[in-house]
Design a protein around this motif. Sequence first.
Motif, short mmCIF file in Angstrom:
data_model
loop_
_atom_site.label_atom_id
_atom_site.label_comp_id
_atom_site.label_asym_id
_atom_site.label_seq_id
_atom_site.Cartn_x
_atom_site.Cartn_y
_atom_site.Cartn_z
N ASP A 1 -10.45 -11.18 3.20
CA ASP A 1 -10.16 -9.95 2.45
C ASP A 1 -11.42 -9.54 1.68
O ASP A 1 -11.87 -10.26 0.79
CB ASP A 1 -9.01 -10.19 1.48
CG ASP A 1 -8.77 -8.99 0.57
OD1 ASP A 1 -9.02 -7.86 1.02
OD2 ASP A 1 -8.35 -9.18 -0.58
N TYR B 1 -9.73 -0.53 -3.05
CA TYR B 1 -9.13 -1.70 -3.70
C TYR B 1 -10.14 -2.40 -4.60
O TYR B 1 -9.79 -2.89 -5.68
CB TYR B 1 -8.59 -2.67 -2.64
CG TYR B 1 -7.16 -2.36 -2.23
CD1 TYR B 1 -6.09 -2.94 -2.90
CD2 TYR B 1 -6.89 -1.49 -1.19
CE1 TYR B 1 -4.78 -2.67 -2.53
CE2 TYR B 1 -5.59 -1.19 -0.81
CZ TYR B 1 -4.54 -1.79 -1.48
OH TYR B 1 -3.24 -1.50 -1.12
N ASP C 1 -10.80 -0.58 1.73
CA ASP C 1 -11.24 -1.79 1.03
C ASP C 1 -12.05 -1.43 -0.21
O ASP C 1 -11.91 -2.07 -1.27
CB ASP C 1 -12.07 -2.67 1.95
CG ASP C 1 -11.22 -3.39 2.98
OD1 ASP C 1 -10.08 -3.76 2.65
OD2 ASP C 1 -11.69 -3.59 4.11
N ASN D 1 -1.99 -6.71 0.17
CA ASN D 1 -2.30 -5.78 1.25
C ASN D 1 -2.93 -6.51 2.43
O ASN D 1 -2.56 -6.29 3.60
CB ASN D 1 -3.25 -4.70 0.73
CG ASN D 1 -3.57 -3.65 1.77
OD1 ASN D 1 -2.68 -3.05 2.38
ND2 ASN D 1 -4.84 -3.39 1.98
N TYR D 2 -3.85 -7.40 2.15
CA TYR D 2 -4.50 -8.18 3.22
C TYR D 2 -3.48 -9.06 3.95
O TYR D 2 -3.45 -9.10 5.19
CB TYR D 2 -5.61 -9.04 2.62
CG TYR D 2 -6.25 -9.97 3.61
CD1 TYR D 2 -7.18 -9.50 4.54
CD2 TYR D 2 -5.92 -11.32 3.63
CE1 TYR D 2 -7.76 -10.37 5.45
CE2 TYR D 2 -6.50 -12.19 4.54
CZ TYR D 2 -7.41 -11.70 5.45
OH TYR D 2 -7.98 -12.55 6.37
N SER E 1 -12.03 -7.33 -0.69
CA SER E 1 -11.89 -7.16 -2.14
C SER E 1 -11.86 -8.51 -2.85
O SER E 1 -12.54 -8.71 -3.86
CB SER E 1 -10.59 -6.39 -2.45
OG SER E 1 -10.61 -5.13 -1.84
N GLN F 1 0.83 -1.20 0.00
CA GLN F 1 0.00 0.00 0.00
C GLN F 1 0.87 1.25 0.00
O GLN F 1 0.58 2.23 -0.70
CB GLN F 1 -0.93 0.00 1.22
CG GLN F 1 -1.86 1.20 1.30
CD GLN F 1 -2.73 1.16 2.55
OE1 GLN F 1 -2.85 0.14 3.21
NE2 GLN F 1 -3.35 2.29 2.87
N SER G 1 -4.51 -6.42 -3.93
CA SER G 1 -5.39 -6.42 -2.76
C SER G 1 -5.02 -7.57 -1.83
O SER G 1 -5.01 -7.42 -0.60
CB SER G 1 -6.85 -6.54 -3.20
OG SER G 1 -7.69 -6.69 -2.08
#
Length: 1007
Positions: free
Chosen positions: A844, A934, A931, A464-465, A846, A445, A461
């Motif tokens: 997650d 994303y 979120d 990132n999670y 996304s 990110q 995404s």
Amino acid sequence: MPSPFNDIDYISPGLRVIVPDAHFPRMRIGDRSSHPWKYLRREVPHHWYSDDRFPLMGFMNRDEATILYNIALQFTGKAALEIGGWLGWSSCHLALAGVRLDVIDPAYADSRIKVIVQESLAGCGVSANVHLTAEPSPEGVHKLAAGGSDIWSLFVIDGDHEGPAPLRDVETCLPYASLDCAFVFHDLASPAVAAGLRFLQDEGFNVLIYQTQQIMGLAWRGRVTPVAHIPDPEVAWQLPHHLIGLPVSGVDFDAHTSTASLINSDERTESNVEASKQTFSGNDEQGASPCLLLDAYQGEAGDTWPFVCIVSNEIIGPFKNGGIGTAMTGLAEHLAASGCRLTILYTGGVWAPDIPLGKWKKRYAKLGIDFVALSIAEMKPVFGPVKNCGFGVPYLVFQYLAARHFDVIHFNDCTGEGNICLVAKKLGLAFEDTLLLVALHSPSQWVLELNHTMPTSLLLSVYNYAEHLSMKCADVLWSPSKYLIDWAQQHNFELPRETFVQQYCLPSQRLREQDEGASDFPEVSYGRGAPPKEIVFFARLEERKGLRLFCNAIHTLRQELAERNISVTFLGKAETCNGMSSLEYIALRSKEWQFPVKSLTNLGQPEALEYLLTGEKLAVMASPADNSPCTVYEALAWGIPFLAARTGGVPELVEESHQQHVLFECTTEGLCASLLCTLNAGGWVAAPSQSQEQIRRAWVSFHAGFKRYLTPSKTDERTLPVIAIVDGRSQRDVQVTLESLAATEAVRHVIVLNRSGESLLPTAAKFSVRNIDLSVEEPGVLDEELARFTDEAILMIHSGIRIRNDLFAAMLSSLSTTDIDGLQPAAEIIGERKRYTVLPLGGDPSFTLFEGATFTGGLLVRGEAIKRARLWRELAVESAFMGLADFCVTRGTEIWPYPQPVFEQTEDWSVDTARPIPARVKAFDECSPSDRYYMLAAGYGAAGYNAGASEQPGSQRGMALAMVDMGLLPLVRFALGVRRRVRNIRPRTRLNGSMQRLLERFRKGNG
């Protein structure tokens, strides 16, 4: 007064943040300008919130509620008393911090208001820990005390703000306060509230003021640590006259000692100063500033050294031009030389199968390091959407490490490759006696923000999670800069208690082919040197590293550089800038430059250093923000004259007295001025703030005492009973699942969502079955069924899926011993000849939007989490499990991946868990702004709106994996090798026709 439309939500950096907004659906930004209360600070440009049904009664704003939550964190499990809870906004923040809370407010005599509060508490899942009393103070306090609540550790005074009421509240509470206690005050802008704070100060309490919209205060005694708060630097803060002389929280960071001053007032008390030192010299669960690893533990080496594994997708040799590779290689080399048994698990070879590794295994073996590499071929037994988006490496890492024993394992944050291992330890599956560390280098990110790049691939995404999950689950987190730790806290990363600042340990030059016996670092003479004849941009060639800024400065000085016959070199790996290849960008910008320009994009770390050490060169590192760039470390360690932007963690690396000579303000004008000064006066060789010897000594001490950071695993004999919800499509599939569930004693009741309308066949199961025929029954019947149960876990399972009884029991035990909401287990596809593992990801949002929440076969979720997720939402009959699985993920429910294959699928089993149903998509509107961003970006990527959509990392990896599954690994190696070489060719160079066609076919997936 500023317009409310120009107001912002400010939250002090360094604090842990929660956002329970979903459970306050009527909360709105209020109008301060016409509010009648004379102590409302209308001039502060921060959002002021109220409920639209009661517009004159305000809530704590974001900053104030966050302060309250962070104060309450150190009282987790203890009793707290709140006087004046109103609609529950502050109460939820307190309860979510884990306190046992009594709330006194006469407004609760109105049943309508009490119901509003109860719904919000239930939505946050904290009803069991909050007791509401519809009594005024002081009568309510005495009644609670008489009923057994006679000692509280935390008090919140936020009731009647007029006359003697606040002082009376404090005087009433004090006899019921524990020895270690704190009082929090809201609305100190009112003199009457301040009287309560002054009273406690006279009673010997330490006191502190927080400059917020309505001014908060803290009074404490005993073993209580005040939360450090930084007031909004954009506001010209003033104190009301009745608060003059009281200490005010502020910050005065010292990058070299990683300590800070908590008090800005000149009238500091000795106890306040001591509290400041306690807050910032170490780390605690409030997100306080981390201490240096150098200061954390200075133990002596024992008779035995730990067996260490370093997991990295970058390493010197196979991977060129990577700061993470430099840092992890340096750590590996030093630990091996110090006596540790050392293994490097190299993951970068999975996506670069064309890079030969044999010679590097031999070279690392000479340094006493066992070099092991994962291969893309190991992906063949893996299956499912997680693999398809290119995120199979964490599972391969788990498979390798779980089959071996290491004392200490190092992971990197970037791409979250250790997240399965880190989660597995928290769940009690593996690594009980192993210390798991995560290095905070560069969260994706952060990289995307600085490169001005949208996360248009779903893989980004997922990164990132996984990075958020990795940091949360780490035993120890370390970062080379305090800057990036602050950034992570401000961006809602949950960091572990053991978080440290530790600068990078650089590798020696022993990996250089031509000089394997090279010594560590040369003797360096600091100070002014000769004027440079060559200016070298020394970093990845990308936006984040300041390529645009550097080109702007060079273009501004182009005539001066031409007259002096100064050459310019771009030394770093080619990436992108301004939406194009960085080499194209350099070619475009340099068209008018009348001096030599060249790009060196294929040098490894040793070769790059060798280049900089020859001739009179000046290295320039122009990043607009950077963590702790290895290029600066290398310039400091090898005595290379340099200029670097005064941004991010860079100032933490340079000796303070030398900073004025080598650091510039990150503007074109700032770089131009520094370049001209250097060209006229000569380059400067700067000294580091910490020597490599100090850094290495800290790592040795840490690993010598690694066992002190191991914590015993949780045990819980209680096993949650289970209610299973079977989403049924056919009688045969439902029967398969029911017979499988019958083999476990944990399942007490089964609810079948019967979509076919067929009757169910009898089973020998001990559990009861409720068959809901969705062709004739209303969705509300499911709510009626769930309302009958209280403390159970809910297993959502698709029909046709079998469970493995032993693994299911272990998963249920893991859920019982952790404080998470649910688990998404792996599944195994049972075929005639082969078995494939369907990888889980976790919750997650996304990924769930595009792939569903139950693609492995189902979810295991706590009952109270289901109830929170269900509140105020309509069931969607067309969605899997009528939307319950989606509701869980989109309401912030914490669902982790469970790597063991609890579910079994047949080869022909499939289900569409991500159908584009309006009711389903609507549920995702309640996700956090991050979120939703994303999701939107991934949607743009899927639609091909971004230039170069075919170049997205997920699509590239998907094509490579598909070719490997077809047995075309040699072709993948060849095609990737061609692509790698082409990327390093300057744009003006043309490929021959056959090579161009081969590359194009590979890019399109037609190879």
